[in-house]
Design an enzyme around this catalytic site. Structure first.
Site, short mmCIF file in Angstrom:
data_model
loop_
_atom_site.label_atom_id
_atom_site.label_comp_id
_atom_site.label_asym_id
_atom_site.label_seq_id
_atom_site.Cartn_x
_atom_site.Cartn_y
_atom_site.Cartn_z
CB SER A 44 -2.93 -6.86 -4.74
OG SER A 44 -2.20 -7.23 -5.84
CD GLU B 155 3.06 -8.39 8.37
OE1 GLU B 155 2.00 -8.40 7.72
OE2 GLU B 155 3.74 -7.37 8.54
NE ARG C 52 -7.52 -5.40 -3.66
CZ ARG C 52 -6.92 -5.19 -4.82
NH1 ARG C 52 -5.88 -4.40 -4.89
NH2 ARG C 52 -7.34 -5.78 -5.91
CE1 TYR D 57 -2.80 -6.00 5.42
CE2 TYR D 57 -3.83 -7.75 6.67
CZ TYR D 57 -3.77 -6.97 5.53
OH TYR D 57 -4.68 -7.15 4.52
CE LYS E 227 3.04 -6.76 4.92
NZ LYS E 227 1.98 -6.34 5.84
S1 IVH Z 1 0.07 -6.28 3.00
C1 IVH Z 1 1.02 -3.09 0.16
N1 IVH Z 1 -0.12 -8.14 4.84
O1 IVH Z 1 -3.37 -10.25 0.85
C2 IVH Z 1 0.79 -4.39 0.83
N2 IVH Z 1 -1.66 -8.17 3.03
O2 IVH Z 1 -2.74 -10.79 -1.95
C3 IVH Z 1 -0.60 -4.75 0.89
N3 IVH Z 1 -3.32 -9.96 3.20
O3 IVH Z 1 -4.83 -7.38 -0.53
C4 IVH Z 1 -0.98 -5.91 1.65
N4 IVH Z 1 -2.63 -10.81 5.10
O4 IVH Z 1 -5.95 -8.45 1.55
C5 IVH Z 1 -0.62 -7.64 3.68
N5 IVH Z 1 -0.20 -9.70 6.58
C6 IVH Z 1 -0.70 -9.20 5.43
C7 IVH Z 1 -1.82 -9.77 4.80
C8 IVH Z 1 -2.25 -9.23 3.58
C9 IVH Z 1 -3.54 -10.89 4.13
C10 IVH Z 1 -4.12 -9.82 1.95
C11 IVH Z 1 -4.56 -8.41 1.63
C12 IVH Z 1 -3.99 -8.14 0.28
C13 IVH Z 1 -3.80 -9.51 -0.26
C14 IVH Z 1 -2.77 -9.55 -1.36
#
Ligand code: IVH
Length: 572
Positions: A121, A152, A175, A271, A337
């Protein structure tokens, strides 16, 4: 006192909260702390245990039942508070048993499946200072300044991992607890616009490469337009509305009928990448990853922002927050990121989240105000909907004086009392929702609301059908129901009678000239003219519009009749 400051701060806007954090830190510097430094071990133990239990309860409500009771901001506030306590009393924190696994969305309805690579997360940031601190940490870890970041939208849905083997979609898993999740392949396959095979990119980096195995990570969500449509149709069918698009997405993946996924307009966006074999198929930058996802023919993030260095990063995050209002999909933040994958690896991961990324959460569009009264609206199917009448307050730029309460159970569940101070939030609906009560501000004179046992419009005793939350007026001649039926029939989506608005409808029903829909076609000039002074011209126009409605498409007439389960699509 310091604890109180912290609690109150969690309930206000991020900017206000940022200020109080500073107060907290200053106090800490001067010897005082946000969490009291001197406490009996048993009191600290109690506080930590209580917070863990409370967080676990909200985890279960959010992940397993898709029915959260508090906003994301309040939830994060609880977690932050727990962390403060744990840091102040680390020994005691170790003694108190952990309650349950945090953030587990497995429902028990599906087979579970183990992810090839763990799904993590994200850490959260709420203020500019927290975002800058994140950037500084990453810069320190990489040993370079002015790093490149990608920003993003943070989609507000449900995380999924979709596995492709030799380019063919073989599995989709939620997840879960990050290690294993629900196998929702059938449901995800029902999403319109998700290809079952990957395209081999013809040009650019990764051209000609088709990974043998790849886990593509993304979010299942519901676009706003679909959310509105589903709720309008549910209301027409006498069913309860979904509180927000996220609940609709989660609720749909949590029920066994996969065809509902298509019917309710679920969508997916990708993503990220989990396991990938061969590694040469893995892009070298996050920006490249977005291009690769699109090159494979998968639905990707339409717009991402690049930023070099901390100042540009903060500007990019603010740009996303402004752009958010025009997004067709729900978001609750921006995800930042580090762009270079090599540096991502160098910075590494923490216990449950990567250190190279952070979720900046937007200040929720929420306000606190007083609940003056609760009124009851009778819908065209007879459902009694409680409405919160509020002291007017500005919310996301507009004045708000009413909020939906959905149904009787919601008032009981929240122990809502007239006179309470309440929180209202924009939840993807036109009318905002009441999302919480500030118990600390409950005035002595606040009184519980007694839900009516008879219809406020026609005084018929109300009924509740088995298995339904809705309370209904069964009155066949209820004037409130009739007014709403006429409104629906005359609406744009119905036979579209211009000039037949709520005021005229009320006049016609009150004076008894319209007792059923068909009476509209028996109206005489004098019936309409009697509705007000100097209205002869507009009366003519209304009669003309009613006449013209006889030529409305058959599907509009059928829809306008408001038959249970018959929305605009079914009518067609
Ligand atoms: S990256 C290792 N990118 O947010 C990185 N997550 O609070 C993992 N989410 O579990 C997530 N938009 O369900 C990422 N552009 C985005 C996202 C995103 C929504 C959600 C995802 C994650 C949660 C974390």
């Amino acid at each position: 006192m310091a604890v109180r400051v912290f609690l109150v701060a969690e309930n206000f806007s991020r900017h206000f909260r940022a200020g109080l954090w500073v107060v907290g830190l200053v106090l800490a510097g001067a010897g005082a702390q946000v969490v009291p430094a001197v406490m009996t071990p048993s009191a600290a133990r109690e506080e930590i245990a209580a917070l863990r239990i409370e967080i676990a309860r909200h985890d279960a409500l959010y992940h397993r039942q898709a029915a959260p009771e508090i906003s994301d901001g309040d939830y994060d506030g609880l977690k932050r508070k727990l962390r403060e306590w744990e840091q102040t009393y680390p020994e005691i924190a170790r003694e108190v048993p952990a309650v349950a696994e945090v953030g587990d969305d497995r429902s028990g309805l599906f087979q579970t499946y183990r992810h090839r690579e763990r799904m993590m997360s994200l850490e959260k940031a709420y203020t500019e200072a927290e975002l800058r601190a994140f950037s500084a940490r990453v810069e320190k870890a990489v040993g370079k300044r002015e790093l490149a970041f990608v920003v993003e939208p943070k989609f507000d849905g449900l995380a999924v991992s979709v596995t492709f083997e030799q380019g063919r979609l073989v599995r989709a898993v939620t997840r879960g607890n990050g290690i294993e999740g629900d196998d929702v392949t059938g449901h995800v396959l029902a999403i319109t616009g998700l290809p079952r095979t990957l395209r081999v990119p013809g040009q650019g980096a990764g051209a000609g490469v088709m990974p043998a195995v790849i886990e593509v990570r993304g979010e299942v969500y519901v676009p706003f337009a679909e959310f509105q449509r589903v709720n309008v149709e549910r209301e027409a069918a006498g069913e309860t509305r979904f509180a927000n698009p996220r609940n609709l997405a989660a609720g749909t993946l949590r029920q066994l009928d996969a065809s509902e996924v298509t019917r309710r307009g679920l969508a997916v966006v990708f993503y990220g990448i989990g396991a990938c074999d061969p590694l040469t198929a893995y892009p070298t930058t996050q920006y490249g990853l977005h291009e690769r996802i699109r090159a494979w023919g998968l639905p990707g993030v339409e717009e991402v922002w690049r930023a070099m260095g901390t100042d540009a990063l903060w500007r990019a995050v603010q740009t996303v927050e402004t752009a958010r209002a025009s997004f067709a999909f729900p978001t609750d933040g921006a995800v930042v990121k580090l762009d270079e994958m090599a540096w991502q690896r160098e910075v590494g991961v923490g216990e449950s989240a990567p250190r190279w990324a952070v979720a900046y959460k937007f200040a929720s569009e929420r306000a606190e105000t007083r609940l003056r009264a609760i009124t009851i609206q009778v819908g065209r199917t007879g459902v009694l909907t409680p409405v919160a009448e509020l002291e007017p307050v500005t919310l996301a730029g507009s004045k708000v004086a009413r909020a939906t309460l959905h149904n009787r159970d919601e008032i009981t569940r929240r122990d809502l009392r007239v006179g309470d101070f309440v929180y209202v939030e924009k939840a993807g609906e036109i009318i905002p929702a009441l999302v919480g009560v500030n118990r600390a501000r409950r005035p002595a004179e606040a009184v519980p609301f007694v839900f009516p046992t008879v219809c406020p419009a026609c005084h018929t005793p109300v009924v509740q059908r088995a298995g339904e939350v809705a309370v209904r007026c069964p009155g066949a001649a209820c004037p409130a129901q009739l007014r709403r039926r006429i409104e629906h029939f005359a609406s744009k989506a119905g036979v579209d009678i211009e000039g037949l608005g709520p005021v005229r409808i009320e006049g016609l029903v009150e004076r008894g000239v319209v007792k059923e829909l068909a009476d509209l076609y028996r109206l005489r000039r004098e019936d309409v003219a009697a509705l007000g002074k100097n209205v002869s011209k507009s009366a003519e126009r209304l009669l003309g519009a009613i006449e013209a409605s006889k030529r409305a498409e058959l599907a509009r007439v059928i829809y306008g009749l408001g038959i249970p389960q018959i929305g605009a699509v079914a009518a067609k």
